[in-house]
Each structure stands twice: as C-alpha cells, then as structure tokens.
Design a protein around this motif. Structure first.
Motif, mmCIF file in Angstrom:
data_model
loop_
_atom_site.group_PDB
_atom_site.id
_atom_site.type_symbol
_atom_site.label_atom_id
_atom_site.label_comp_id
_atom_site.label_asym_id
_atom_site.label_seq_id
_atom_site.Cartn_x
_atom_site.Cartn_y
_atom_site.Cartn_z
ATOM 1 N N GLN A 1 -62.896 -61.429 -57.602
ATOM 2 C CA GLN A 1 -62.958 -60.470 -56.522
ATOM 3 C C GLN A 1 -61.492 -60.371 -56.013
ATOM 4 O OE1 GLN A 1 -66.689 -62.521 -54.115
ATOM 5 N NE2 GLN A 1 -65.232 -64.221 -54.255
ATOM 6 N N GLY A 2 -61.594 -59.111 -55.668
ATOM 7 C CA GLY A 2 -59.901 -58.519 -55.468
ATOM 8 C C GLY A 2 -60.275 -57.519 -54.301
ATOM 9 N N LYS A 3 -59.408 -57.566 -53.356
ATOM 10 C CA LYS A 3 -59.542 -56.588 -52.378
ATOM 11 C C LYS A 3 -58.236 -55.995 -51.891
ATOM 12 C CE LYS A 3 -61.172 -55.698 -47.648
ATOM 13 N NZ LYS A 3 -62.155 -56.088 -46.515
ATOM 14 N N VAL A 4 -57.935 -54.642 -51.902
ATOM 15 C CA VAL A 4 -56.565 -54.231 -51.588
ATOM 16 C C VAL A 4 -57.102 -53.635 -50.314
ATOM 17 C CG1 VAL A 4 -54.806 -52.539 -52.106
ATOM 18 C CG2 VAL A 4 -55.739 -53.946 -53.955
ATOM 19 N N HIS A 5 -56.521 -53.949 -49.292
ATOM 20 C CA HIS A 5 -56.550 -53.258 -47.868
ATOM 21 C C HIS A 5 -55.533 -52.774 -47.594
ATOM 22 C CE1 HIS A 5 -58.262 -54.202 -43.412
ATOM 23 N NE2 HIS A 5 -58.246 -52.766 -43.841
ATOM 24 N N SER B 1 -48.414 -53.251 -54.838
ATOM 25 C CA SER B 1 -48.979 -54.446 -55.262
ATOM 26 C C SER B 1 -49.790 -54.373 -56.515
ATOM 27 C CB SER B 1 -50.163 -54.890 -54.425
ATOM 28 O OG SER B 1 -51.288 -53.915 -54.218
ATOM 29 N N ARG B 2 -49.487 -55.259 -57.484
ATOM 30 C CA ARG B 2 -50.148 -55.067 -59.118
ATOM 31 C C ARG B 2 -50.793 -56.369 -59.189
ATOM 32 N NH1 ARG B 2 -49.051 -50.926 -58.801
ATOM 33 N NH2 ARG B 2 -48.182 -49.534 -60.031
ATOM 34 N N GLN B 3 -52.020 -56.249 -59.662
ATOM 35 C CA GLN B 3 -52.710 -57.465 -60.252
ATOM 36 C C GLN B 3 -53.569 -57.218 -61.293
ATOM 37 O OE1 GLN B 3 -55.759 -58.812 -56.876
ATOM 38 N NE2 GLN B 3 -54.789 -57.037 -55.576
ATOM 39 N N VAL B 4 -53.227 -58.301 -62.208
ATOM 40 C CA VAL B 4 -53.957 -58.099 -63.549
ATOM 41 C C VAL B 4 -54.406 -59.778 -63.952
ATOM 42 C CG1 VAL B 4 -53.422 -58.124 -66.084
ATOM 43 C CG2 VAL B 4 -52.349 -56.589 -64.669
ATOM 44 N N TYR B 5 -55.941 -59.770 -64.115
ATOM 45 C CA TYR B 5 -56.448 -60.884 -64.180
ATOM 46 C C TYR B 5 -57.396 -60.829 -65.501
ATOM 47 C CZ TYR B 5 -55.121 -63.262 -59.755
ATOM 48 O OH TYR B 5 -54.481 -63.846 -58.860
ATOM 49 N N LYS B 6 -57.241 -61.606 -66.410
ATOM 50 C CA LYS B 6 -57.850 -61.708 -67.633
ATOM 51 C C LYS B 6 -58.629 -63.035 -67.833
ATOM 52 C CE LYS B 6 -55.654 -57.881 -69.949
ATOM 53 N NZ LYS B 6 -55.295 -57.536 -71.463
ATOM 54 N N GLY B 7 -59.658 -63.159 -68.367
ATOM 55 C CA GLY B 7 -60.683 -64.288 -68.488
ATOM 56 C C GLY B 7 -61.238 -64.318 -69.637
ATOM 57 N N VAL B 8 -61.383 -65.458 -70.395
ATOM 58 C CA VAL B 8 -62.437 -65.516 -71.509
ATOM 59 C C VAL B 8 -63.427 -66.737 -71.217
ATOM 60 C CG1 VAL B 8 -62.267 -66.391 -74.036
ATOM 61 C CG2 VAL B 8 -60.215 -65.192 -72.955
ATOM 62 N N LEU B 9 -64.417 -66.395 -71.382
ATOM 63 C CA LEU B 9 -65.606 -67.364 -70.879
ATOM 64 C C LEU B 9 -66.528 -67.480 -72.025
ATOM 65 C CD1 LEU B 9 -66.504 -65.096 -67.920
ATOM 66 C CD2 LEU B 9 -65.370 -67.123 -67.888
ATOM 67 N N VAL C 1 -55.074 -58.252 -50.786
ATOM 68 C CA VAL C 1 -53.854 -57.883 -50.676
ATOM 69 C C VAL C 1 -53.789 -57.053 -49.446
ATOM 70 C CG1 VAL C 1 -51.809 -56.773 -51.501
ATOM 71 C CG2 VAL C 1 -53.090 -58.319 -52.890
ATOM 72 N N GLU C 2 -53.047 -57.210 -48.521
ATOM 73 C CA GLU C 2 -53.273 -56.346 -47.131
ATOM 74 C C GLU C 2 -51.988 -55.409 -47.034
ATOM 75 O OE1 GLU C 2 -55.041 -57.710 -43.297
ATOM 76 O OE2 GLU C 2 -52.969 -57.666 -42.482
ATOM 77 N N HIS C 3 -51.778 -54.489 -47.143
ATOM 78 C CA HIS C 3 -50.727 -53.492 -46.831
ATOM 79 C C HIS C 3 -50.672 -53.050 -45.573
ATOM 80 C CE1 HIS C 3 -49.509 -52.527 -51.334
ATOM 81 N NE2 HIS C 3 -50.570 -53.047 -51.399
#
Ligand SMILES: Nc1ncnc2c1ncn2[C@@H]1O[C@H](COP(=O)(O)OP(=O)(O)O)[C@@H](O)[C@H]1O
Ligand SMILES: [Mg+2]
Lengths: 489, 251, 447
Positions: C332-336, C315-323, C306-308
């Motif tokens: 991998q998330g980048k806030v720039h 910006s809002r990010q929520v990632y959830k996983g079940v493995l 996410v490039e500001h």
C-alpha cells in the motif's frame, strides 16, 4: 479531426453554461412528501404492480431502515433528509399515451428542446445520416414514451419501461431483477429497490443482434424530487445490444438525489455495450444546487465468451459517485470500462469500476481519463480482483488524470488483488497538468486558451470517446469543451 | 541417418492450423534455406522444432539424430544440440549477457559430461568467440538484449550459437533489420560455423542473405507446407517472380 | 482509557499499569506524550479490516492471544546474524534485546565528537530536555494506531544524535533481538534519530528473534533530518515464523535532504513495514525501496505514505516481492501532494511475482494530488514469470528450475541495484539466492 473542429465550433457558439437548465411548467401528480411503507405501497399501486413486486420493495425498505449511510467515499455531503423529498412525481396526463399523438405536446417540446427524437422518423438532434435510435423517455418518475417498440417486437426484442415489464413480462423480471444487484447491496441500491419508479427494460432473445441502438433519456423536472430509476438488460445467448443513456435536469438551487440501479446480464456469447453521457445539472460555480448522482451499475457476465463494455462520459452532477462493474463469471468473458470524467467549479466525483475475475481466461480493460478544473475534486477508485480459479486472467488498467488550475484535486486509488499466479495484472496511472508547450503551440496557431484546452482535453480523452457510438461521440466531444468553460484564464 | 527428419508435420496455434503436412530432411554438413511469404508458418516451424509452449503438434514426427525430438523439453532439445536464432531476440533485464551465456554453455557442457567453465576460463572462451563478431566486453556486461540495437541483438544471437556449438542451427530471419555491413558480419559468423557435421536451416523472406550464406537446397513454404524445392538458383527465381503463384497454388 | 462503549482496548491495561513507575514519569511532556498515545490507541483500538490501511493485514492473532510485555532484557549473548557480509562490516553497534538497550553488547568506541548514541531510557533520565524537541513530534498518533500503542508504552530503545555537518565514518548497526520465553512476549521498542544540518549517516537495522515461543514486536522509529542532511537506511526483517513484527517509521525531511531507505522483509508470521515520509522543505529527495520474500503462510506488508508538503521535492518507490506457498504480499503506498507542493515529482512501482497457486498479492498504490504542476505516476503488476523470457533461456539449454531462479533474481535486481552500499547489495543478492535455493526447486548452476 472533423469532430474536433465541430467541438470547437460548439464551444465558440454556446453562450450559456448549462443549456439544459430550463424548467418545464407542467402539472405534476405527486405522492405525499416523505418516505415510509405507505409511500412504497403508493408507488407500487400507481404502477399497478403484482403482489410479489410490492413484497420485494417492502423487504428492501425494511432492510434499508437498518442500514447506515456510507461515509468512506471521498466526496462528503450534508446529510440527506430523506423525509424532505418526493418519491413519486408524474406529469399529469392521465394514462400512458398509446401513441405519440396522445403525448402532452408540452412534454414533446421538452424533448425537442433537449434534442431527443421521440418521433420515429427523427434522429438524434444535429447528427445527419445517423441510424435510427429507439428511445425510452423517462420524465421524473414515469416513462412517457418508448419508440420503435413494434418494430423491435417483430424480432422478439423487448424494449419497454420497467413498470410495463413488471406487468407484461413478470417471469423475466422475477428471474433477473436483483440477481446482479441484490436488494441488500448497498445503502442507495437498497433505497432504490424500495422506491424505484421507472427505467428501462431490455430483453434480447437468443442469437439476435439488436438492429438499432436502444436509448433511454432521463429528465428530472419536478422540484424536491428524487429520481430512482431501475434498468435491467438481459442479453440471451449469442445476442448483442448497444444501449445509450443520457440525462439532464433543470437548474435549481437545492440538491436533488438521483439513485439509480442498472443491472446487466449476458449469457453465453452475448454482448452488451452500455454508454452513458451523464449531464445532470452540476450546480453553479459556487457549488449551489446540482444533482447527487449515486448510482449502482453492475454487469454479470454469466455466460462463457460473453462481454460487457461500459463507456461513460461524466460531466454533470454536483457529486458523482458510481462504479460500473463487471462480474466475469463465464470462462473467456470480457469486461471493459472506458471513462471520461470532468469535474469543474465545485463538482466532486468518486468514480471507477470493479472487475471481478472468476472464470478462466477472463479479460478486463480499464481506461480512465479524469480531468479536474476549478475547485473540483475527483477520485478514481477501482478494484481488480483475480480469484483463485481465474487461470489465465488478464487485466490492463490505464488511469490518467489531468489538472487544470491549482485549486483542484485528482486522486487515484486502485485496489489490485490477485490470487492466481497465471493471471497477469498491469496497472499504470499518471497525474499531470495540461502541457504548457501544447497550450502555447495551439495558441501560437491562433486558438484562444479555451479552444486550446478543449482541443487538448479532447485529445487526452480520445481513446475513450472513440468507443462511443457515433451519435453520442459528437455530443460528448461538445460536452468536454462546454464543461471546461471558465476553467482557464 | 539424416541429422533432422521432419515427416508430415502438422501443428496448430490457438487451435488454428499453421503447419499442414510439412516434410523436410537435413543431413549433416548441409545448408537448407526456407523461403516464403509472411505468415506462411516459417517462425512457427522454428518454434515447433525448438519446443515452445503453445505450439501444438497435431500430427507427424520429427527425428533428430534418430531421437524423437518432439518428446523432449525445450531445454533438453537445446542441450542435445538444436539452436534457434530468434527473429525477435528476447530482452531480459537484470540478467547480464555474460552470466546468461555461461549458465547456458555450462548446462550444455555438463549434459555432455564435460566439466563446467569457471568464471575466468569462461571469459577467455567467450572473448575469443566474440572478437570475430564485434561483440565488446561492454555488451557482455549489459543485460541480455536489453537496449541493444537490431544489429547488436543479431550479433548476440550468432555469438550464442558459436558458444553453444549446436548440431543444428535454425536462423529465423536473421537478416531482417540489418544494413549491409552488419549483414556481412553476421553471415561471416555463420559461415565460420559451417562444418561437415553441422546442419543449418536458414529462414528468410529475401534472397539477399543467401548471397552471403550460400545454401545447398532451397525450399518454398506456403500455407504450412513445402510447395517447391530446388538448388540455390531457386532463390533467385523467387526474387524475380515473387510468391504470388504459391499462394494461389497452395490454396 | 476505555473506548466509547466502556470497553478496554487490548494491551492498554498493560501500558497504564506500569506507566507511573517508568523513567520520565513526572516530567510533564513525557507524561503528556504517553497519555496522548494511550488516548489515541484507546479511541481506535487494534486495527481492523474496515480500517482503510489495514484491510489486507489481519491482526486477530493479537486479539486472540494475550502477549505480555517483556520484563527486562534476558542475559543472552550476541547470536550470529543472518546477513554475513553486513555482520562483517565495520560499524558502530547498538544492541537492543526485548526493547531494552544492552550496553554490554554495544560497540561504540571511537564515535566522532558531536555524535551521541545512547539508550533512550538513559537519556530520558539524564537529559530529557535534549529529547523534548524531537521525541513524539512527528508520529501522527491518530493515523498510526499501533505507533500510538507504542507511545503509550514509551520507555527504551536507541537514541542517536548526529551534529551539524558531521559525516559519520561508519554505519550504525542497530541489532534488535526479540527473545521470547515460553509465554507470548510483547516488546515495544522506540528509536529516535536526529541528524543536524548537512549531517550524513548510514543506519542499518537487523531484526531477529531468538529461540522461544511466539512474540509480538511493535517498533517505532522517528527520524528527524535537518536541512541538507543525508540518511541511508537499511532494514533487514528476519524475525522467526512465530513472530508478529510491526514497524512504524516516520521521517521528517528538511530542505535539500536525502532519505534513502531499503527494506528487506523475509521473516515473521506477519511482517509489516510502515514508513511515513514527510517532505517538509524544498529540494527533498526520498527513496523508498523494498524487497520481500514470503513462503508458507507468511503475510508481508509494505505500507508507505509520502507527503509532499513543500515544492520541488522528489520521491521514488520501487517494491518487489516474490510470493510462494500460501503467503500473501501487501503493498500500500500513498503519495500525497499538498496544495503548495508544486513541481513535485513522485513515482511508485509495485511488482509481485506469484510462484504458487495458493499465494496472493494485494496492492493499493494511491495518488492524492492537490497541486497541478506535478509529475506523478504509479505502476503495479502481478503475475508469474514472463513466458517469452523463460522460453529464451530454455532454448539455450538452461534447465527450467535454473532458468526460473535466474529470472526471479533478475526481477529483484532492479530494486537491489538501488542499494548504495556495495556489501549490503552483495549480501542481499546472496540472501535472495539462498532463499530461492530453499524455495524454488533444487539449487544448481550459478557460481
Ligand atoms: N502466438 C500466435 N497466436 C496466434 N496466431 C499466431 C501466433 N503465432 C503465429 N500465428 C499465426 O500463424 C501464422 C504463421 O505465422 P509465422 O509462423 O509467424 O509466419 P512467418 O514467420 O512465416 O511470417 C500467421 O497467420 C500468424 O498470424
Ligand atoms: Mg517469422
């Protein structure tokens, strides 16, 4: 709070920006400029090393020739000409003095000026009532004095320069040197393995709590000289030691390389607390000069229930690039990393830690506070790896960055890798600027902006600063204020 | 046969002995109170009885309705009729209270060979129970205990007890953090559940709760065992004298 | 375009071979675009472990086996879709099979005026000038090697234009089917979405694989949002366990735009969703949420940038996983935040549950910040279910497996609660339950 007040006082009274920037005009013994096998042999010979040590250095040197300088880090710097530097510089004082009375008075004066006590009855400058600290003073490439050696020896504790340890305790050095940071580990560690000149060696025997803080004070003085020190600390079963490290360098226009390696080993139930206040010359406001501080620090918590705690206050150097790490092999072992890094003007830093969880129920805690001001750029980079067998492992990471002014940068790059479901990993990070309401509140109470910033930043860092031994905490608080001078207004 | 028989119970947490030979027998219809200083092992006893992981029984036995309670899993004990009102009810974001309650009630009903409630019937069933406890529909729609006030959490615990209709209810410091009005609501809820078959074990630090839930027997727990037992008047004596003598005696 | 050592990167020969016969060949800017893709990919090659954003997702499978570019779209019918409620929604339907539009399977009647939904190749033939201002304009080829490869193959997919102020009455459902034959199949679909000023639309993508052998699906979508536009974007990645699914989405956001994305990945041997959001105008609001469910040896990767670039964006990010199983999750998330992007509010959260002792999560949430008046944060957690919660459920008589399922569902609900379209949210919940029933003990309790 008293300490905060003192920090403020210091900010008020300090006129110059970097008070350790003086050069001592002391005649030095140099090896010829440049790097080749002969230089490696020269260093080894100067140190009167046994053959196996020379062989190890040569192996490292030959390996280094095959390596490429890394480029993945955030701070980029002009290519270093490794042939344009001296790899050995020693004050010309003949043999190592037997007692302090034989030490060159000019050298003693240097340490006096730096506030480092080399007379055993003295204590660290400015801290009344502080307990005694044993000091190993490293000046360019050699250890010039080690205090309290005899007293420590009574308890079986070995505290001496690494050169002396190679000669006097070869069995320990052979067993542990390179066992945590192998000679082939990384570009600068490999270079260090080939040309390391001095540094400290500590061995704490089984069951002993070291009765005083041990400390090494590094000083780069000579021009065009790289400092490559090597520190090795071994805490045998059930022992404990707290070790402090400080460093300064003169103000010079060219960059100087400091590529140290520090290896720590803890056996069952042992604990090492390693504190650094790094205040190498940071260069001037425009980024001219300053130290390149490229250091490999790593601890192996080999024994069960063992613990290593790294605390660092990084305020100096043009570029700081290091990740003091813990390999948590022993079951229930604990690794901690507490860091304050301040970059101002044109300083750059890429620092953080690695916590590798191998043993069961291993725990790690990372608290990192980064402050960036001026045109500086700072990166926290950290790895937390939970390996398959690390049942019940725990990590907690808190990583906060503070920006002062709109020309600086702050970056956070954590790598979190977990292969064990019973492990809990928790990471939090924030980036923000210094609170305007806080600033206003302080100023409304009569503080000027710089005082207010020093106060607020000290508060921001408190959690880390309070893990320092008392003697260092006061100095570190002062440094926080001084390092941020000129960052506001 | 008594409802609950605890004989010479020893238990450790993290290898640290907490219960050191505790004996207690509760019959159907009886209300027992356990009082004791902080850290004496009251909550530990409640967790050992309800089967929480990490609480290791190192000696003694517990019979519930004649069956070996300690052999059962935590959920099995609950379905057999052991209920614990937690000192600190757990917040479970993302699970609505109503879903949680229905899943629990249906698990218990099926265990007893009864048919599970469908969604509509369950709403009726739970509304009836909720009315007396001042638990609103809105609370039932919120996630379990999440963002609940101290009083709301305790009322939710009592509602669960009413809904699950256990044979033995253990109330761990249900009075803590409640003002006097909330305490009365909770106590009325508990008293409404008193019956000839049901046993009640009321754990508390203060005598205040026992003015509202009047016990048949009072026991003092100190250093992991019962050091004194008596009638309801013992609670008042403790209020006067404090726990100091037991801490010394038991040492 | 061999690399420095004269070595031809895998798949580049296939791209170069066919290029001169493609629609658009001879149109300068299209030729240049395809060449730029080939050059960028040729310089970089298939991503390797030492590439910072590919260290956790290994593409050796693509180097070990030669996948051949699909040769037209086979005449398969519309299969039943894994998401029933979504399938039942009233939508405009676009169907792409093996990267080629299948007009006969599309349902586009009643599209409002000033809305165009078409095949990319058709538009390239009929009105390339309409595409020129947009196609290839926001993908940064040097940062996205697989998107560069897709650009070298640029041919067909969906093109969608929504005019100024148009509020699309129904979602557009893009159904993307990979239909491998018996040879390893490669498809390179390319989609373009352009929303005019204050336009508003919902785009749903469903990715599935038809019966057959192994496949490699390398998708690129470019989304242009003019000032005030609003886009809800749902992606269901449900490809077969024999499929490598790589998707790169770039979205350019004008002032006061809202982009709301939700990605469910539960398919693929390797599934990677890479989203680049560029907040180019003030007041932009970007939400990236996702849920991933993986078992066996699946690798599921969610990568976001996410490039500001402009002040005052959020910006809002929520990632959830079940493995489960031996699967691996990657976040991998980048806030720039660029120098001028003051008053940025950026937040990122990654949480993973490991259900099995062989599963793994690798997370790399990253903040790169050059403006000082910002509020940015990220959080990441990994572990198993909370003991206290599990005990609370057990103590109420709920059997262990049911309790676990309830808690997993609750864990995911924080992300699912963010889905603005009710049927989609419901569908997700059903899907999650189904997955849990298949993977976490026996189904029981619940409805
Ligand atoms: N999870 C635990 N880990 C370690 N010690 C515990 C734990 N739970 C309780 N204890 C210890 O057990 C003792 C009894 O605690 P508890 O049963 O909570 O007492 P009470 O409820 O009577 O206040 C205390 O010393 C407490 O510190
Ligand atoms: Mg208690």
């Amino acid at each position: 709070m008293a300490a905060d007040a003192e920090a403020l006082e210091q900010v008020r009274t300090i006129g110059e920006q970097y008070k350790y920037g003086f050069v001592t005009d002391i005649e030095a013994d140099f090896a010829p400029k440049g790097l080749n096998e002969d230089i490696v042999r020269f260093i080894s010979k100067k140190k009167e090393e046994p053959e196996w040590m020379l062989e190890w250095r040569l192996k490292a040197y030959r390996h280094w020739l095959t390596m490429e300088e890394p480029k993945w880090q955030k701070p980029q710097y002009p290519e270093i000409d490794f042939q344009d530097s001296y790899y050995y510089a020693a004050p010309k004082t003949g043999d190592k003095p037997k007692s302090l009375d034989e030490v060159d008075p000019q050298l003693l004066e240097v340490y006096e000026k730096l506030g480092i006590p080399l007379r055993e009855q003295e204590v660290l400058a400015g801290v009344e009532g502080a307990p005694a600290v044993a000091v190993d003073a490293v000046f360019d490439s050699v250890s010039v004095a080690t205090t309290y050696k005899a007293k420590l020896e009574e308890q079986g504790i070995i505290f001496c320069s690494i050169s002396e340890a190679v000669r006097e305790h070869p069995e320990l050095v052979k067993q542990y040197l390179g066992s945590v940071v192998p000679y082939s580990d990384n570009y600068y560690a490999t270079l260090n393995s080939a040309v390391f000149t001095d540094g400290s060696f500590v061995y704490i025997p089984k069951g002993k709590r070291c009765p005083m803080e041990l400390s090494t004070y590094f000083r780069i003085n000579a021009e065009n000289t790289g400092q490559f020190e090597r520190t090795l600390i071994i805490a045998d079963e059930g022992s404990y030691v707290s070790y402090l490290e400080g460093c300064t360098a003169p103000q010079r226009d060219e960059n100087q390389l400091h590529a140290a390696v520090v290896e720590l080993v803890t056996l069952d139930d042992a604990e090492i607390k390693y504190s650094t206040v790094q205040n190498w010359y940071p260069g001037d406001e425009d980024g001219k000069g300053g130290i390149y501080n490229f250091v490999t620090k790593r601890a192996a918590c080999r024994g069960k229930n063992s613990k290593v705690s790294w605390t660092q206050v990084e305020t100096g150097s043009a570029i700081t690039w290091k990740y003091p790490s813990c390999i948590l092999q022993g079951d229930n072992s604990v690794g901690e990393f507490y860091s304050v890094a301040i970059t101002n003007n044109a300083q750059l830093a890429d620092t953080g830690t690695k916590m590798i969880h191998i043993g069961k129920n291993t725990r790690s805690r990372i608290i990192s506070k980064g402050i960036s001001a001026g045109k500086a750029d700072q990166t926290y980079r950290g790895l937390v790896r939970i390996q398959r067998g690390a049942n019940g492992a725990r990590n907690y990471t808190q990583c906060d960055s503070l920006l002062i002014g709109d020309k600086c940068g702050a970056h956070t790059i954590p790598y979190i890798e977990s292969q064990n479901p019973s492990a809990q990993v928790e990471h939090e990070a924030t980036t923000s600027r210094i609170g305007e309401d806080q600033l206003f509140y302080c100023r409304q109470r009569g503080m000027d902006e710089e005082e207010a910033v020093a106060l607020i930043v000290n508060g921001f860092c408190k959690e880390v600063l309070q893990t320092l031994p008392m003697e260092f905490a006061v100095e570190a608080q002062k440094l926080v204020g001084i390092s941020l001078e000129g960052s506001v207004g | 046969m008594a409802l609950l028989e605890i004989k010479n119970l020893h238990a450790t947490v993290d290898d640290k002995p907490i219960l050191n030979g505790l004996d207690l027998t509760i019959g159907g219809g009886e209300v027992h109170a356990i009082m004791g200083p902080n850290g004496s092992g009251k909550s530990t006893l409640s967790y050992v009885l309800s089967g929480r992981d990490g609480y290791e029984v190192t000696g003694g036995e517990v019979l519930f309705d004649g069956k070996n309670l300690l052999e059962m899993e935590a959920d099995e004990r609950a379905r057999e009729g052991v209920f614990l009102a937690f000192q600190y009810p757990v917040e479970i974001p993302g699970v609505t209270s109503i879903t949680f309650l229905r899943t629990a009630v249906n698990a218990v009903r099926q265990h007893h060979g009864e048919s599970p409630f469908d969604a509509m019937d369950f709403v009726k069933y739970i509304r009836e129970k909720a009315a007396g406890l001042n638990v609103s529909d809105d609370m039932l729609k919120r996630a379990v205990n999440t963002g609940f006030s101290g009083g709301e959490k305790k009322r939710m615990e009592i509602l669960q007890m009413a809904a699950l209709d256990p044979k033995l209810a253990i109330l761990d410091e249900t009075d803590s953090g409640l003002d006097i009005d909330a305490l009365k609501v909770v106590a009325e809820g508990v008293n409404a559940m008193r019956s000839d078959e049901r046993g009640l074990l009321v754990i508390t630090h203060y005598q205040r709760l026992l003015d509202y839930i009047v016990p048949d027997h009072v026991h003092v727990l100190a250093k992991g065992r019962i050091v004194k037992s008596g009638g309801k008047e013992l609670a008042h004596e403790l209020e006067e004298s404090g726990y100091a003598e037991f801490l010394e005696d038991a040492a | 375009m061999p690399d420095g050592s004269g070595h031809m990167q895998p798949y580049l020969d296939q791209a170069l071979e066919g290029a001169s016969n493609l629609v658009g060949s001879g149109v300068d800017w299209i030729d240049a675009l395809r060449r730029a893709g080939a050059d960028a990919y040729g310089t970089h090659g298939l991503p390797k472990r030492r590439d910072e954003y590919w260290r956790y997702t290994n593409l050796n499978a693509l180097a070990d086996e030669e996948f051949r570019l699909a040769n037209g779209a086979p005449a398969i019918g519309l299969p039943s879709l894994p998401h029933k409620l979504v399938a039942e929604l009233a939508t405009y339907r676009v169907v792409v099979v093996n990267g080629r539009l299948r007009p006969d399977l599309c349902a586009l009647d009643g599209l409002p005026d000033d809305v165009l939904v078409s095949g990319l190749e058709d538009l390239m033939a009929a009105a390339p000038a309409r595409l020129e201002p947009y196609l290839g304009k926001i993908i940064r080829l040097d940062e996205m090697p697989m998107a560069a490869l897709n650009t070298a193959f640029l041919r067909d997919g969906m093109a969608m234009f929504v005019g100024d102020r148009v509020v699309l009455d129904k979602p557009v459902h893009l159904i993307s089917i990979t239909a491998p034959g018996d040879r390893p199949l490669m498809v390179q679909p390319r989609h373009l979405v352009v929303l005019g000023k204050n336009a508003s639309a919902t785009l749903i993508e469903t990715h599935i694989t038809a019966e057959g052998g192994s496949s490699f699906n390398n998708i690129v979508a470019e989304l242009h949002m003019d000032d005030g536009a609003k886009l809800n974007h749902f992606v269901f990645q449900e490809e077969a366990e024999t499929s490598v699914h790589l998707s790169g989405t770039a979205v350019a956001m004008g002032a006061d735009t809202t982009y709301d994305s939700f990605v469910l990945q539960s398919g693929g041997a390797i599934g990677r969703s890479e989203i680049h959001a560029y907040l180019n105008g003030t007041g932009g609001d970007c939400r990236l949420d996702g849920v991933y469910l993986a078992s066996d040896k699946q690798v599921v990767d969610n990568t976001t940038f996410v490039e500001h670039a402009a002040p005052g964006c959020r910006s809002r990010q929520v990632y959830k996983g079940v493995l489960d199983g031996q699967s691996r999750g990657v976040f991998q998330g980048k806030v720039h935040v660029l120098r001028d992007a003051q008053q940025t509010d950026g937040h990122q959260l990654s949480r993973a549950l490991l259900l099995s002792p062989r599963a793994e999560i690798d997370a790399r949430p990253e903040l790169e910040i050059y403006a000082d008046d910002v509020k940015c944060s990220h959080g990441a957690t990994a572990g198993e279910l909370d003991d206290d919660s599990l005990f609370y459920l057990l103590s109420r008589g709920i059997p262990r497996e049911d309790a676990r399922r309830m808690l997993i569902e609750a864990f995911l609900s924080e992300a699912i609660a963010e889905i603005p379209l009710e049927q989609v949210a419901e569908d997700f919940t059903t899907h999650v339950r189904q997955w849990l029933a298949n993977n976490v003990g026996s189904a029981r309790g619940q409805d």
